[in-house]
Design an enzyme around this catalytic site. Structure first.
Site, PDB file in Angstrom:
ATOM      1  N   ARG A 175      -7.845 -54.395  10.376  1.00 31.07           N
ATOM      2  CA  ARG A 175      -7.747 -53.560  11.570  1.00 31.07           C
ATOM      3  C   ARG A 175      -8.347 -52.201  11.229  1.00 31.07           C
ATOM      4  O   ARG A 175      -8.376 -51.794  10.066  1.00 31.07           O
ATOM      5  CB  ARG A 175      -6.290 -53.409  12.005  1.00 31.07           C
ATOM      6  CG  ARG A 175      -5.604 -54.740  12.316  1.00 31.07           C
ATOM      7  CD  ARG A 175      -4.126 -54.535  12.629  1.00 31.07           C
ATOM      8  NE  ARG A 175      -3.462 -55.812  12.920  1.00 31.07           N
ATOM      9  CZ  ARG A 175      -2.874 -56.580  12.010  1.00 31.07           C
ATOM     10  NH1 ARG A 175      -2.870 -56.186  10.735  1.00 31.07           N
ATOM     11  NH2 ARG A 175      -2.291 -57.716  12.351  1.00 31.07           N
TER      12      ARG A 175
ATOM     13  N   HIS B 256     -12.568 -53.815  16.289  1.00 29.70           N
ATOM     14  CA  HIS B 256     -11.767 -55.040  16.247  1.00 29.70           C
ATOM     15  C   HIS B 256     -12.635 -56.289  16.422  1.00 29.70           C
ATOM     16  O   HIS B 256     -12.209 -57.392  16.048  1.00 29.70           O
ATOM     17  CB  HIS B 256     -10.691 -54.994  17.337  1.00 29.70           C
ATOM     18  CG  HIS B 256      -9.437 -55.724  16.967  1.00 29.70           C
ATOM     19  ND1 HIS B 256      -8.531 -55.241  16.039  1.00 29.70           N
ATOM     20  CD2 HIS B 256      -8.937 -56.910  17.375  1.00 29.70           C
ATOM     21  CE1 HIS B 256      -7.534 -56.097  15.915  1.00 29.70           C
ATOM     22  NE2 HIS B 256      -7.755 -57.115  16.705  1.00 29.70           N
TER      23      HIS B 256
ATOM     24  N   ARG C 122     -13.122 -58.084  13.279  1.00 25.94           N
ATOM     25  CA  ARG C 122     -11.957 -58.895  12.884  1.00 25.94           C
ATOM     26  C   ARG C 122     -12.043 -60.279  13.518  1.00 25.94           C
ATOM     27  O   ARG C 122     -11.781 -61.290  12.856  1.00 25.94           O
ATOM     28  CB  ARG C 122     -10.686 -58.171  13.297  1.00 25.94           C
ATOM     29  CG  ARG C 122      -9.382 -58.842  12.892  1.00 25.94           C
ATOM     30  CD  ARG C 122      -8.228 -57.878  13.137  1.00 25.94           C
ATOM     31  NE  ARG C 122      -6.921 -58.504  13.059  1.00 25.94           N
ATOM     32  CZ  ARG C 122      -6.254 -58.725  11.935  1.00 25.94           C
ATOM     33  NH1 ARG C 122      -6.798 -58.385  10.773  1.00 25.94           N
ATOM     34  NH2 ARG C 122      -5.060 -59.289  11.946  1.00 25.94           N
TER      35      ARG C 122
ATOM     36  N   LYS D 252       0.396 -53.880   9.936  1.00 24.17           N
ATOM     37  CA  LYS D 252       1.460 -53.558  10.881  1.00 24.17           C
ATOM     38  C   LYS D 252       2.824 -53.771  10.242  1.00 24.17           C
ATOM     39  O   LYS D 252       3.014 -54.711   9.470  1.00 24.17           O
ATOM     40  CB  LYS D 252       1.337 -54.446  12.127  1.00 24.17           C
ATOM     41  CG  LYS D 252       0.172 -54.102  13.034  1.00 24.17           C
ATOM     42  CD  LYS D 252       0.185 -54.978  14.272  1.00 24.17           C
ATOM     43  CE  LYS D 252      -0.933 -54.614  15.233  1.00 24.17           C
ATOM     44  NZ  LYS D 252      -0.919 -55.469  16.447  1.00 24.17           N
TER      45      LYS D 252
END
Length: 320
Positions: free
Chosen positions: A162, A259, A262, A187
């Site tokens: 991220r 993103h 990703r 996260k």
């Protein structure tokens, strides 16, 4: 003696005692909630005609919260996701107040009853290998800023990190000897080890040679030595995508963000034959359902190798 306006003390306790100490919330969560409440207090103060310091808990009614969320979405042009993040920060505070001061339970229940907003679910932006190569070719690597951008985008593609995970990267988190890997903080402050391709490790070494950083300092910084922000990366990436679209026209119809790399990592790893459980660990997904969602956008096997993407030789995962 009961305080005439307990709201300031409650808000301070929410951030300093509950979020930071009791919940041990990450700095990113605290900053997000802080921004939400800064905007909400400014919004309420303007509507009430007084300063933020004069706001009482009664001023933050469910109707006021709904008006603020509408303002955040329409006047400030925020996305539905941003709107829901703002609501999460408000809900968290009122859950705290309901536990700490039960006399406000009725107001808290009304605010907690404000629903999240459902929005359309769009397909993630998928980048073909040649599109990734075209974007990575745009930064001018003869300059320190261009080299930094090339290394950052290459790192995003290799690791599937991220954007904030990449921007928080410090040299001490990188293993520069074989087997090459990097320790990422995701996260919920979860850590994971992600393999690095030799090409990516070489690029990271070159960046550190031209712009040395202490082991605990952020690797990706601006011209003043300050850590890069996600908004700045998005701005630079948009310019690179626009330039790359001159040679790869398919990029013109795609909304490419950090993103997107990703998503590309997940799809290209699947195309290379990497096991889905390995990809889950690589990307830091809690559930296989999330990984399968990323992988379902697979379009075709990899055909290019110039940027160091994963490949399969003799049934073994090269670079894994």
């Amino acid at each position: 003696m009961k305080m005439s306006n307990p709201f300031p003390a409650l808000l301070r306790a929410f951030f300093q005692e509950w979020l930071a100490e009791q919940r041990s919330a990450s700095i990113h969560t605290i900053r997000s909630y802080r921004d939400t409440w800064r905007l909400l207090l400014r919004f309420v103060a303007e509507r009430k005609g007084g300063g933020a310091a004069r706001i009482t808990l009664a001023d933050i009614s469910a109707n006021e919260v709904r008006a603020f969320l509408s303002h955040a979405e329409h006047e400030r042009k925020g996305t539905i996701g941003t709107r829901n993040c703002r609501l999460a920060g408000i809900r968290s505070f009122f859950s705290f107040v309901a536990d700490k001061n039960p006399e406000y339970i009725a107001q808290c229940a009304e605010v907690l009853g404000v629903p999240l907003k459902r929005g359309p679910t769009s397909a993630p932006c998928y980048l073909e290998p040649e599109e990734v190569e075209a974007i990575l070719a745009q930064p001018d690597r003869s300059t320190i800023e261009g080299l930094r951008d090339h290394v950052l985008l290459s790192f995003l593609y290799n690791s599937g990190a991220r954007i904030q995970e990449a921007l928080d990267l410090c040299p001490e988190a990188i293993r520069f000897e074989a087997p090459y890997c990097v320790r990422l903080h995701g996260k919920g402050r979860k850590e994971r080890l992600c393999p690095l391709w030799p090409e990516t490790t070489t690029l990271l070494k070159k960046l550190l040679e031209r712009q040395p950083r202490a082991p605990g300092e952020r690797l990706f910084v601006n011209r003043y030595g300050e850590p890069l922000g996600a908004s700045g990366v998005r701005f630079k990436l948009a310019a690179y995508v626009e330039a790359a679209a001159k040679t790869i026209p398919t990029l013109r119809s795609k909304h490419v963000t950090p993103h997107s790399f990703r998503h590309a990592t997940a799809v290209h790893l699947v195309s290379a034959g990497v096991d889905i459980t390995v990809i889950r660990s690589w990307l830091g997904h809690v559930s296989l359902d999330t990984t399968n969602c990323r992988a379902s956008w697979q379009t075709r096997p990899l055909t290019t190798r110039g940027t160091g993407p994963p490949s399969v030789e003799g049934g073994q995962h090269v670079g894994c």
